[in-house]
Design an enzyme around this catalytic site. Structure first.
Site, PDB file in Angstrom:
ATOM      1  N   ASP A 190     -96.599 -69.397 -49.926  1.00 12.64           N
ATOM      2  CA  ASP A 190     -96.179 -69.936 -51.053  1.00 12.64           C
ATOM      3  C   ASP A 190     -96.032 -71.564 -50.705  1.00 12.64           C
ATOM      4  O   ASP A 190     -95.626 -72.011 -50.153  1.00 12.64           O
ATOM      5  CB  ASP A 190     -94.874 -69.219 -51.733  1.00 12.64           C
ATOM      6  CG  ASP A 190     -93.950 -69.562 -50.839  1.00 12.64           C
ATOM      7  OD1 ASP A 190     -93.916 -69.772 -49.646  1.00 12.64           O
ATOM      8  OD2 ASP A 190     -92.612 -69.392 -51.222  1.00 12.64           O
ATOM      9  N   TYR A 219     -87.976 -49.205 -15.990  1.00 16.03           N
ATOM     10  CA  TYR A 219     -88.349 -47.978 -16.819  1.00 16.03           C
ATOM     11  C   TYR A 219     -89.184 -47.121 -15.940  1.00 16.03           C
ATOM     12  O   TYR A 219     -89.615 -47.326 -14.686  1.00 16.03           O
ATOM     13  CB  TYR A 219     -89.426 -48.663 -17.844  1.00 16.03           C
ATOM     14  CG  TYR A 219     -90.639 -49.007 -17.321  1.00 16.03           C
ATOM     15  CD1 TYR A 219     -91.960 -48.479 -16.905  1.00 16.03           C
ATOM     16  CD2 TYR A 219     -90.603 -50.570 -17.257  1.00 16.03           C
ATOM     17  CE1 TYR A 219     -92.997 -49.263 -16.293  1.00 16.03           C
ATOM     18  CE2 TYR A 219     -91.806 -51.092 -16.845  1.00 16.03           C
ATOM     19  CZ  TYR A 219     -92.970 -50.706 -16.312  1.00 16.03           C
ATOM     20  OH  TYR A 219     -93.865 -51.481 -15.784  1.00 16.03           O
ATOM     21  N   HIS A 227     -95.115 -58.764 -12.133  1.00 19.44           N
ATOM     22  CA  HIS A 227     -93.735 -57.619 -12.635  1.00 19.44           C
ATOM     23  C   HIS A 227     -93.969 -56.573 -11.780  1.00 19.44           C
ATOM     24  O   HIS A 227     -95.216 -56.182 -11.340  1.00 19.44           O
ATOM     25  CB  HIS A 227     -94.132 -57.456 -14.029  1.00 19.44           C
ATOM     26  CG  HIS A 227     -93.727 -55.929 -14.476  1.00 19.44           C
ATOM     27  ND1 HIS A 227     -92.380 -55.655 -14.308  1.00 19.44           N
ATOM     28  CD2 HIS A 227     -94.505 -55.099 -15.037  1.00 19.44           C
ATOM     29  CE1 HIS A 227     -92.324 -54.385 -14.880  1.00 19.44           C
ATOM     30  NE2 HIS A 227     -93.670 -53.975 -15.205  1.00 19.44           N
TER      31      HIS A 227
HETATM   32  P1  FAD Z   1    -107.275 -57.229 -19.180  1.00 17.43           P
HETATM   33  O1  FAD Z   1    -107.090 -55.590 -18.600  1.00 17.43           O
HETATM   34  O2  FAD Z   1    -106.539 -58.112 -17.977  1.00 17.43           O
HETATM   35  O3  FAD Z   1    -108.579 -57.549 -19.250  1.00 17.43           O
HETATM   36  C1  FAD Z   1    -109.143 -58.925 -19.304  1.00 17.43           C
HETATM   37  C2  FAD Z   1    -110.547 -58.680 -18.665  1.00 17.43           C
HETATM   38  O4  FAD Z   1    -110.972 -59.920 -18.897  1.00 17.43           O
HETATM   39  C3  FAD Z   1    -110.272 -58.434 -17.230  1.00 17.43           C
HETATM   40  O5  FAD Z   1    -110.928 -57.293 -16.986  1.00 17.43           O
HETATM   41  C4  FAD Z   1    -111.172 -59.777 -16.797  1.00 17.43           C
HETATM   42  O6  FAD Z   1    -111.984 -59.650 -15.538  1.00 17.43           O
HETATM   43  C5  FAD Z   1    -112.054 -60.267 -17.855  1.00 17.43           C
HETATM   44  N1  FAD Z   1    -112.069 -61.632 -17.926  1.00 17.43           N
HETATM   45  C6  FAD Z   1    -111.198 -62.904 -17.606  1.00 17.43           C
HETATM   46  N2  FAD Z   1    -111.703 -63.727 -17.509  1.00 17.43           N
HETATM   47  C7  FAD Z   1    -113.110 -63.773 -17.916  1.00 17.43           C
HETATM   48  C8  FAD Z   1    -114.167 -64.711 -17.839  1.00 17.43           C
HETATM   49  N3  FAD Z   1    -114.110 -65.951 -17.591  1.00 17.43           N
HETATM   50  N4  FAD Z   1    -115.443 -64.072 -17.843  1.00 17.43           N
HETATM   51  C9  FAD Z   1    -115.556 -62.504 -17.934  1.00 17.43           C
HETATM   52  N5  FAD Z   1    -114.484 -61.761 -17.834  1.00 17.43           N
HETATM   53  C10 FAD Z   1    -113.492 -62.265 -17.753  1.00 17.43           C
HETATM   54  N6  FAD Z   1     -98.500 -52.588 -20.845  1.00 17.43           N
HETATM   55  C11 FAD Z   1     -98.013 -51.388 -21.744  1.00 17.43           C
HETATM   56  O7  FAD Z   1     -98.426 -51.022 -22.927  1.00 17.43           O
HETATM   57  N7  FAD Z   1     -97.173 -50.346 -21.013  1.00 17.43           N
HETATM   58  C12 FAD Z   1     -96.997 -50.440 -19.908  1.00 17.43           C
HETATM   59  O8  FAD Z   1     -96.335 -49.505 -19.344  1.00 17.43           O
HETATM   60  C13 FAD Z   1     -97.357 -51.621 -19.132  1.00 17.43           C
HETATM   61  N8  FAD Z   1     -97.069 -51.589 -17.788  1.00 17.43           N
HETATM   62  C14 FAD Z   1     -97.489 -52.716 -16.894  1.00 17.43           C
HETATM   63  C15 FAD Z   1     -97.204 -52.727 -15.626  1.00 17.43           C
HETATM   64  C16 FAD Z   1     -97.739 -53.686 -14.836  1.00 17.43           C
HETATM   65  C17 FAD Z   1     -97.151 -53.686 -13.517  1.00 17.43           C
HETATM   66  C18 FAD Z   1     -98.579 -54.866 -15.388  1.00 17.43           C
HETATM   67  C19 FAD Z   1     -98.972 -55.960 -14.520  1.00 17.43           C
HETATM   68  C20 FAD Z   1     -98.731 -54.682 -16.816  1.00 17.43           C
HETATM   69  C21 FAD Z   1     -98.407 -53.729 -17.597  1.00 17.43           C
HETATM   70  N9  FAD Z   1     -98.719 -53.611 -19.002  1.00 17.43           N
HETATM   71  C22 FAD Z   1     -98.217 -52.621 -19.690  1.00 17.43           C
HETATM   72  C23 FAD Z   1     -99.502 -54.681 -19.861  1.00 17.43           C
HETATM   73  C24 FAD Z   1    -100.754 -54.178 -19.656  1.00 17.43           C
HETATM   74  O9  FAD Z   1    -101.339 -53.905 -18.565  1.00 17.43           O
HETATM   75  C25 FAD Z   1    -101.635 -55.323 -20.403  1.00 17.43           C
HETATM   76  O10 FAD Z   1    -100.980 -56.145 -21.390  1.00 17.43           O
HETATM   77  C26 FAD Z   1    -102.956 -55.043 -20.807  1.00 17.43           C
HETATM   78  O11 FAD Z   1    -103.754 -54.186 -19.762  1.00 17.43           O
HETATM   79  C27 FAD Z   1    -103.802 -56.115 -21.129  1.00 17.43           C
HETATM   80  O12 FAD Z   1    -105.236 -55.985 -21.623  1.00 17.43           O
HETATM   81  P2  FAD Z   1    -106.219 -56.701 -21.933  1.00 17.43           P
HETATM   82  O13 FAD Z   1    -107.370 -55.970 -22.111  1.00 17.43           O
HETATM   83  O14 FAD Z   1    -105.802 -57.949 -22.547  1.00 17.43           O
HETATM   84  O15 FAD Z   1    -106.249 -57.691 -20.242  1.00 17.43           O
END
Ligand code: FAD
Length: 816
Positions: free
Chosen positions: A543, A251, A217
């Protein structure tokens, strides 16, 4: 002290650690593949816009809590949120949103063009028609919040392992016992995967299908905007509300005197996390796995549209951009909760920053108390049908969700593709009758049958359908009135095949169901018991109609796949604790088909199908096996609609013949095939509450008007102690039936209800009640609102509908 391993130190994983700590759990290890100071997942570059209002109550509650929590750790800039409309349709959508916000307790205002420009001077008054202002929205400082949460949970003993990818799991049968990393194996009782868009890969290591699709995105930053000069001294500072221009998938936020612009208008760009390679040692702002190279050509339309909406930006340029990765799912909801097929494995994935703390709190509650206070039915990992777990399905539907993320979607609007995934044996006949199909759980379900339109002229004046407002007129046909009329005055057949049927068998079947259901299911074979399944806190998790077919064989009429997962797990646990009480659970929905035959002439139809006298005399809530039209059938005398009749079930391969036989036999009695539109109206007239819409785990049986379905005289069952407690406490709210004073407008659900000018509750479902010629609605209202009271319902954000309160059913309906 349970040993917990959390995978991923993004905004979700760190919030989960923090929520567990605040509930007294500290034996926690967080494993992160990247460096902790900037792990490199979606959170590391998230611009952090938090718009709280959502049609889903739970999603709004998650967001409200995120705001509250981030404020409490000084990681939220509460600049407010502004959504603007450039079309009349969007303005109406914002009006509806204002309604949801009021229903879910978020204070918001609708604004005129002038008010929008006064609040946000950069907006072009030539483009904006009006807006929706949410003063409590704002910007999450997500990466900073992660660091704060790490700091404070570390202090109480949470361990963080960075540069430590999880590469496998240790299992003992179907229970997880450890997490494998290159630095060794970590023993665990509970593993929570908060791996963001890597969820699919981590799930695969555990053998748990995770239906999410990573998508790129676009997000850009502009050069300095001259008109912004001096406005926000800090480089990332912002003082204007966060802004949404959904008509063009855009946005905006401020970054000091620059602008950040997010765009969903480009083509979907699905990505496979595994293809991104390992997280580098030296993750930086510009080098992280979740950040792909910018494709400027995809952003071109956005820049032009932006300059029209925000003329001040004409004096700036796009300075930098990237294609950032985040998760989408088949239905747009997050993935939260227990893995249905692996004991001890939980997930919290496909979660936006917006919902992160709220989701983390819910999962922490599930782990520590067994229940989330916020309804998780739209978030449970176990909510998907098997067919929805197919990778192609996930990619196609998630890509569609990306395209539609800011679109105006009608509550009944079915997806266009993929369709015809699951069809019942009656499908060919339904098409011949001109069925208009909606889709649910992959099933094609007739909403009405065009063939019945010719009967409109026979409708007595009282039953004639009324003109409707344009919104509730969508995915609607006046033919529904015919189908309702025929059900009440003659007989109709309904395709009940997609309704969940679960078989519970074995020597432990009775004890399993006695423990899980609120009713007494120990009665003789041949009986049907309507009961609830509760959680330990007395919340209604489902239910069920429990039909006893034999000593060790039951069939349940239940709800979604989450019920199957719950019953299966409980049966497995019971069987392993006491093999003599072995019980087996089987979802037989697809293997069977079912026709609901209901109406005052249903008995006559049955008379011409079967000479079985006992059948005609079958009293309500009985089940028997017999033959009709030469077919083996299971007959259940159940009615949801307040009319006598049966659910007639046969195996799938016999279904088509059953349909033909019933349809044929009904010809002399005025039979019609009827769809879900009529079903919904009639079940509401009959006071029948639908789980998921009218009742969830957030409601207890007394609030949901289900006191009759609980039998506290029965020995222990799940939720009994809570019920005893609840029965002594005063009721604060209750579901009520509202009858509107005027026809012409039919609500769609979730509208706020006002008493004496105050919003006091919300509509759960609504329909036009043909039998009384008026729209009706179910709504949760304070208990003290009395029968006969007059309330107002806001539709399209305006208090325009007057209604009177009745309970539990519309007068005179429910003869069965
Ligand atoms: P992540 O931050 O991806 O964390 C997951 C972690 O797991 C990572 O650090 C990764 O390294 C670790 N991991 C994965 N696999 C393994 C493994 N096998 N072993 C050990 N560690 C592992 N959301 C909003 O609410 N508002 C916004 O304005 C918004 N804007 C966005 C704009 C962009 C361009 C993008 C890309 C996303 C945006 N989002 C926004 C979405 C939001 O960023 C994500 O939904 C959110 O950060 C996800 O958080 P998370 O902790 O689930 O994932």
């Amino acid at each position: 002290d349970k040993r917990v391993v959390i995978i991923g130190a993004g905004i979700v994983g760190t919030n989960l650690a923090d929520e567990l700590v605040s509930r007294g759990w500290t034996n926690i290890t967080v494993v992160e593949q990247g460096p902790l100071r900037m792990p490199g997942g979606s959170t590391s570059h998230a611009p952090g816009l938090v718009f709280q209002t959502n049609a889903s109550k739970s999603m709004t509650e998650f967001a409200k809590y995120t705001v509250q929590k981030l404020l409490s750790i000084d990681c939220f800039n509460q600049v407010g949120g502004l959504e603007v409309a450039t079309t009349a349709e969007r303005m109406e959508e914002l009006q509806r949103k204002h309604g949801y916000a009021t229903s879910w307790g978020v204070e918001t205002q609708l604004l005129t063009t002038d008010e929008c420009v006064a609040l946000y001077p950069h907006l072009s008054e030539d483009v904006v028609l009006g807006g929706f202002h949410i003063p409590s929205d704002g910007l999450a400082l997500a990466a900073q919040a992660v660091q704060r949460l790490i700091e404070r949970t570390r202090k109480v003993g949470v361990q963080y392992l960075e540069h430590t990818p999880v590469t496998g799991f240790v299992k003992d049968d179907d229970t997880i016992t450890g997490v494998i990393t290159p630095n060794g194996t970590i023993q665990a009782d509970i593993v929570c995967s908060c791996a963001g868009f890597w969820g699919v890969e981590v799930g695969a290591l555990a053998g748990v299908p995770i239906p999410l699709q990573p998508m790129a995105h676009q997000y850009v930053k502009t050069t300095a905007v001259p008109k912004q000069k001096g406005r926000n001294p800090e480089p990332n500072g912002a003082t204007l509300p966060i802004l949404r221009y959904q008509d063009q998938d855009l946005y905006y936020r401020e970054h000091g005197d620059r602008y950040g612009i997010g765009y969903y208008g480009h083509k979907p760009m699905p990505v496979t996390a595994a293809s991104l390679g390992p997280t580098a040692e030296n993750v930086s702002e510009s080098n992280m796995p979740s950040r792909l190279a910018f494709t400027p050509q995809d952003f071109e339309p956005a820049w032009k549209l932006t300059q029209e909406m925000l003329p001040a930006l004409r004096d700036s340029e796009v300075a930098e951009g990237f294609n950032g990765i985040l998760s989408f799912t088949p239905d747009g909801g997050p993935l939260v909760g227990r893995a249905p097929n692996l004991e001890g494995f939980y997930v919290a994935e496909a979660v936006w920053v917006t919902h992160s703390a709220g989701v983390a709190r819910s999962l922490a509650e599930v782990l520590t108390t067994g229940k989330s206070t916020i309804d998780l039915s739209g978030a449970e990992l176990s909510r998907f049908e098997d067919i929805q777990l197919a990778p192609d399905y996930v990619t196609e539907t998630s890509s569609q969700d990306f395209v539609e993320v800011y679109d105006i979607i009608h509550p009944l609007q079915p997806r266009e593709s993929p369709r015809d995934l699951r069809v019942t044996p009656f499908h060919a006949r339904q098409k011949e009758l001109g069925a208009f199909f909606l889709e649910a759980g992959g099933w094609e379900r007739p909403q009405w049958y065009d063939v019945n339109a010719k009967l409109l002229r026979d409708l007595p004046p009282r039953w004639q359908p009324r003109e409707r407002d344009a919104w509730s007129n969508r995915f609607y046909s006046p033919t529904t009135a015919v189908e309702a009329w025929k059900t009440r005055t003659a007989v109709a057949m309904y395709d009940q095949s997609p309704i969940r049927r679960i078989e519970v068998s074995g020597p432990g079947a009775e004890s399993l169901l006695q423990r899980l259901a609120t009713g007494d299911v120990s009665r003789d074979a041949g009986t049907i018991t309507f009961a609830l399944m509760l959680d330990d806190h007395g919340g209604v998790r489902s239910d069920v109609f429990v039909a006893r077919l034999a000593k060790n064989l039951y069939q349940l009429g239940a709800n979604g796949p989450t019920d199957v997962a719950y019953l299966t797990r409980e049966a497995r646990l019971q069987s392993s604790t006491d093999p003599r009480r072995f019980a087996q659970v089987r979802d037989i929905t697809g293997a069977t088909s079912s026709i609901g035959l209901w109406g005052p002439r249903a008995r006559e139809v049955m008379g011409s199908l079967s000479s079985d006298k006992q059948l005609a005399d079958l009293s309500p809530m009985r089940v028997t096996r017999t033959h009709i039209a030469g077919l083996p059938v299971l007959m259940q005398s159940i009615s949801f609609l307040g009319e006598a009749g049966w659910e007639i079930q046969t195996s799938a391969e016999n279904g088509l013949r059953l349909w033909d036989a019933v349809f044929q036999a009904g010809q002399g009695h005025g039979i019609v095939a009827a769809g879900r539109g009529a079903f919904n109206a009639l079940r509401m007239e009959n006071g029948f509450r639908s789980w998921g819409a009218d009742v969830t785990t957030e409601h207890n049986p007394f609030e949901a008007g289900f006191a009759d379905a609980v039998d506290t005289s029965k020995a222990d069952f799940v939720g009994r102690a809570a019920l005893v407690r609840l029965s002594k406490a005063p009721l604060t709210r209750r579901i009520r039936c509202l009858t509107l004073e005027t026809a012409g407008t039919v609500m769609m659900g979730k509208e706020p209800v006002y008493l004496d000018g105050q919003a006091v509750g919300y509509v759960t479902s609504a329909a036009f009640a043909y039998t009384v010629g008026r729209p009706i609605a179910f709504a949760y209202l304070p208990n003290e609102v009395r029968e006969g009271s007059r309330v107002e319902i806001a539709y399209f954000g305006r208090r325009q509908l007057h209604a009177t309160l009745q309970f539990p059913r519309v007068d005179g309906i429910g003869k069965f």
